[in-house]
Design a protein around this motif. Structure first.
Motif, PDB file in Angstrom:
ATOM      1  N   TYR A  60       0.829  -1.204   0.000  1.00  0.00           N
ATOM      2  CA  TYR A  60       0.000   0.000   0.000  1.00  0.00           C
ATOM      3  C   TYR A  60       0.870   1.263   0.000  1.00  0.00           C
ATOM      4  O   TYR A  60       0.512   2.271  -0.612  1.00  0.00           O
ATOM      5  CB  TYR A  60      -0.943  -0.026   1.204  1.00  0.00           C
ATOM      6  CG  TYR A  60      -1.678  -1.343   1.308  1.00  0.00           C
ATOM      7  CD1 TYR A  60      -2.590  -1.735   0.327  1.00  0.00           C
ATOM      8  CD2 TYR A  60      -1.422  -2.239   2.352  1.00  0.00           C
ATOM      9  CE1 TYR A  60      -3.238  -2.956   0.390  1.00  0.00           C
ATOM     10  CE2 TYR A  60      -2.067  -3.462   2.426  1.00  0.00           C
ATOM     11  CZ  TYR A  60      -2.968  -3.818   1.445  1.00  0.00           C
ATOM     12  OH  TYR A  60      -3.601  -5.037   1.501  1.00  0.00           O
TER      13      TYR A  60
ATOM     14  N   PHE B  22      -1.754   5.815  -6.581  1.00  0.00           N
ATOM     15  CA  PHE B  22      -2.953   6.487  -6.066  1.00  0.00           C
ATOM     16  C   PHE B  22      -3.085   7.873  -6.682  1.00  0.00           C
ATOM     17  O   PHE B  22      -4.170   8.304  -7.069  1.00  0.00           O
ATOM     18  CB  PHE B  22      -2.896   6.600  -4.545  1.00  0.00           C
ATOM     19  CG  PHE B  22      -3.109   5.299  -3.811  1.00  0.00           C
ATOM     20  CD1 PHE B  22      -4.263   4.558  -3.993  1.00  0.00           C
ATOM     21  CD2 PHE B  22      -2.150   4.822  -2.928  1.00  0.00           C
ATOM     22  CE1 PHE B  22      -4.465   3.365  -3.312  1.00  0.00           C
ATOM     23  CE2 PHE B  22      -2.342   3.633  -2.237  1.00  0.00           C
ATOM     24  CZ  PHE B  22      -3.496   2.900  -2.429  1.00  0.00           C
TER      25      PHE B  22
ATOM     26  N   LYS C 225      -4.703   8.217  -9.925  1.00  0.00           N
ATOM     27  CA  LYS C 225      -6.166   8.081  -9.884  1.00  0.00           C
ATOM     28  C   LYS C 225      -6.824   9.279  -9.206  1.00  0.00           C
ATOM     29  O   LYS C 225      -8.025   9.287  -8.966  1.00  0.00           O
ATOM     30  CB  LYS C 225      -6.554   6.795  -9.148  1.00  0.00           C
ATOM     31  CG  LYS C 225      -5.967   5.528  -9.756  1.00  0.00           C
ATOM     32  CD  LYS C 225      -6.435   5.336 -11.187  1.00  0.00           C
ATOM     33  CE  LYS C 225      -5.798   4.111 -11.814  1.00  0.00           C
ATOM     34  NZ  LYS C 225      -6.228   3.934 -13.222  1.00  0.00           N
TER      35      LYS C 225
ATOM     36  N   LEU D 208      -6.136  10.400  -6.125  1.00  0.00           N
ATOM     37  CA  LEU D 208      -6.437  10.065  -4.739  1.00  0.00           C
ATOM     38  C   LEU D 208      -5.325  10.492  -3.790  1.00  0.00           C
ATOM     39  O   LEU D 208      -4.132  10.347  -4.092  1.00  0.00           O
ATOM     40  CB  LEU D 208      -6.660   8.552  -4.596  1.00  0.00           C
ATOM     41  CG  LEU D 208      -7.679   7.922  -5.548  1.00  0.00           C
ATOM     42  CD1 LEU D 208      -7.776   6.434  -5.300  1.00  0.00           C
ATOM     43  CD2 LEU D 208      -9.041   8.589  -5.396  1.00  0.00           C
TER      44      LEU D 208
ATOM     45  N   VAL E 200      -4.102   9.475  -0.137  1.00  0.00           N
ATOM     46  CA  VAL E 200      -4.324   8.332   0.740  1.00  0.00           C
ATOM     47  C   VAL E 200      -3.773   8.564   2.139  1.00  0.00           C
ATOM     48  O   VAL E 200      -2.635   9.007   2.300  1.00  0.00           O
ATOM     49  CB  VAL E 200      -3.693   7.057   0.137  1.00  0.00           C
ATOM     50  CG1 VAL E 200      -3.805   5.880   1.100  1.00  0.00           C
ATOM     51  CG2 VAL E 200      -4.379   6.719  -1.186  1.00  0.00           C
TER      52      VAL E 200
ATOM     53  N   PHE F  29      -8.951   3.182  -6.532  1.00  0.00           N
ATOM     54  CA  PHE F  29      -8.242   2.745  -5.330  1.00  0.00           C
ATOM     55  C   PHE F  29      -7.809   1.292  -5.470  1.00  0.00           C
ATOM     56  O   PHE F  29      -6.655   0.939  -5.187  1.00  0.00           O
ATOM     57  CB  PHE F  29      -9.150   2.917  -4.113  1.00  0.00           C
ATOM     58  CG  PHE F  29      -8.506   2.516  -2.812  1.00  0.00           C
ATOM     59  CD1 PHE F  29      -7.730   3.407  -2.095  1.00  0.00           C
ATOM     60  CD2 PHE F  29      -8.677   1.236  -2.314  1.00  0.00           C
ATOM     61  CE1 PHE F  29      -7.128   3.035  -0.901  1.00  0.00           C
ATOM     62  CE2 PHE F  29      -8.093   0.845  -1.122  1.00  0.00           C
ATOM     63  CZ  PHE F  29      -7.306   1.752  -0.415  1.00  0.00           C
TER      64      PHE F  29
ATOM     65  N   ALA G 117      -4.926   0.777  -7.940  1.00  0.00           N
ATOM     66  CA  ALA G 117      -3.653   1.193  -7.361  1.00  0.00           C
ATOM     67  C   ALA G 117      -3.140   0.157  -6.366  1.00  0.00           C
ATOM     68  O   ALA G 117      -1.944  -0.140  -6.314  1.00  0.00           O
ATOM     69  CB  ALA G 117      -3.804   2.555  -6.681  1.00  0.00           C
TER      70      ALA G 117
END
Length: 334
Positions: free
Chosen positions: A40, A49, A52, A54, A56, A235, A238
């Motif tokens: 992650y 991420f 996209k 995002l 996180v 999400f 990724a």
């Protein structure tokens, strides 16, 4: 338990004249920042991420059940938790807005770790007449009744000692308990690190002894997912890319972990990640389509849960997991 929250801002690319706004996605892990959490952080560091749109935020957890209420209450939109515990939670809380959306541990790491010198062998029956240390919120302990039923263990002869996560492996190392429940890649290596000779350790992987369940999955608040389907799809893509990179180069993946947990032992966490990859993640089924589940196997798992858990409501397999946010063939890992 001391809990860290790591907030990492992943910057998206600039449009021709203006920066694209990012969507914050808090992510609740099941456990501490150890080897299996590395993928992650790889997804953050490599910009998966960010690509996209995002931003996180990753928060440590306190066990495999910990993320479920966080997701169900909407405190977090996504998390990582034991799917079997999700099934029980939904039975006890009908209509709760939580479900599984991406299987990570195709083969669960639920295990009993014991010491040969204290009478534990690779036969589950050796647990009888001994003391078993089990943290109440532990995902492995949650499945132990199925393991006991499948192996016809006399539970009246096993002394179960409730222990905390921080004291679990130390109690095993000190000989205060003969065995403990835990994740195979966590408890085994933690006990070895505390000085227990590895040739004195025995791992009883429950899936090798009759337990036919799935393990941990990415779970989502269904209300959030319905309103933000593209966020969830991005999400998961990724996350898959992070795991793909981690499988290809575990040592490099752990470098991302070490940036968030510099006190960790890089060699130990690389080994922990590799153990999880080999035994739990990169199974034949997962390599054919990462993230997906087999409906018949899930139905079989529900039947097995019934061996030790009495459902209040009629089980609804469709409510426990959805593939709506995954590619039809799953994600490639090679």
């Amino acid at each position: 338990m001391f809990q860290r929250t790591i907030i990492v801002t992943a910057f998206a690319g600039l449009a021709a004249t203006t920066a694209m706004a990012q969507t914050a996605v808090p992510f609740a892990l099941d456990w501490k920042f150890e080897g299996p959490a590395a993928p992650y952080f790889v997804a953050i560091d490599k910009g998966y991420f960010a690509d996209k749109g995002l931003e996180v935020e990753i928060t440590e957890g306190a066990g495999s059940l910990d993320a479920i209420p966080k997701i169900a209450t909407g405190a977090f939109p996504v998390g990582f938790a034991d799917i079997n515990s999700v099934i029980k939670f939904l039975d006890q809380n009908p209509g709760a807005p939580v479900t599984g959306i991406m299987m990570i541990y195709d083969k669960p790491p639920f295990a009993v770790i014991g010491r040969k010198s204290l009478g534990i062998t690779d036969d589950p029956k050796s647990l009888e007449g001994k003391v078993l240390g089990a943290p109440p919120p532990d995902g492995a302990w949650a499945q132990f009744p199925i393991f006991a039923a499948e192996n016809e263990l006399d539970m009246s002869s096993i002394t179960v000692e409730p222990v905390g996560f921080p004291t679990r492996e130390p109690m095993l190392a000190e000989g205060n308990v003969a065995s403990i429940t835990g994740f195979s890649f966590t408890s085994y290596l933690n006990a070895a690190r505390l000085g227990v000779p590895e040739d004195d350790l025995v791992t009883l992987l429950m899936s090798d002894h009759g337990v036919d369940l799935y393990g941990n999955a990415i779970i989502v608040n269904t209300d959030y997912a319905a309103e933000n389907p593209d966020v969830i799809k991005g999400f998961l893509e990724a996350v898959a890319m992070g795991w793909k990179d981690a499988i290809a180069d575990p040592s490099a993946a752990v470098e991302s972990l070490m940036e968030r947990n510099p006190a960790a032992d890089a060699e130990l966490e690389t080994r922990r990640l590799q153990l999880s990859i080999d035994a739990n993640v990169a199974t034949e089924a997962a390599m054919a389509g990462f993230g997906l589940i087999d409906e018949d196997r899930m139905a079989s798992a529900v039947e097995q849960i019934k061996l030790t858990y009495e459902f209040t409501n009629e089980p609804d397999v469709a409510s426990y997991f959805t593939e709506d946010y995954l590619p039809e063939a799953g994600f490639p890992l090679e």
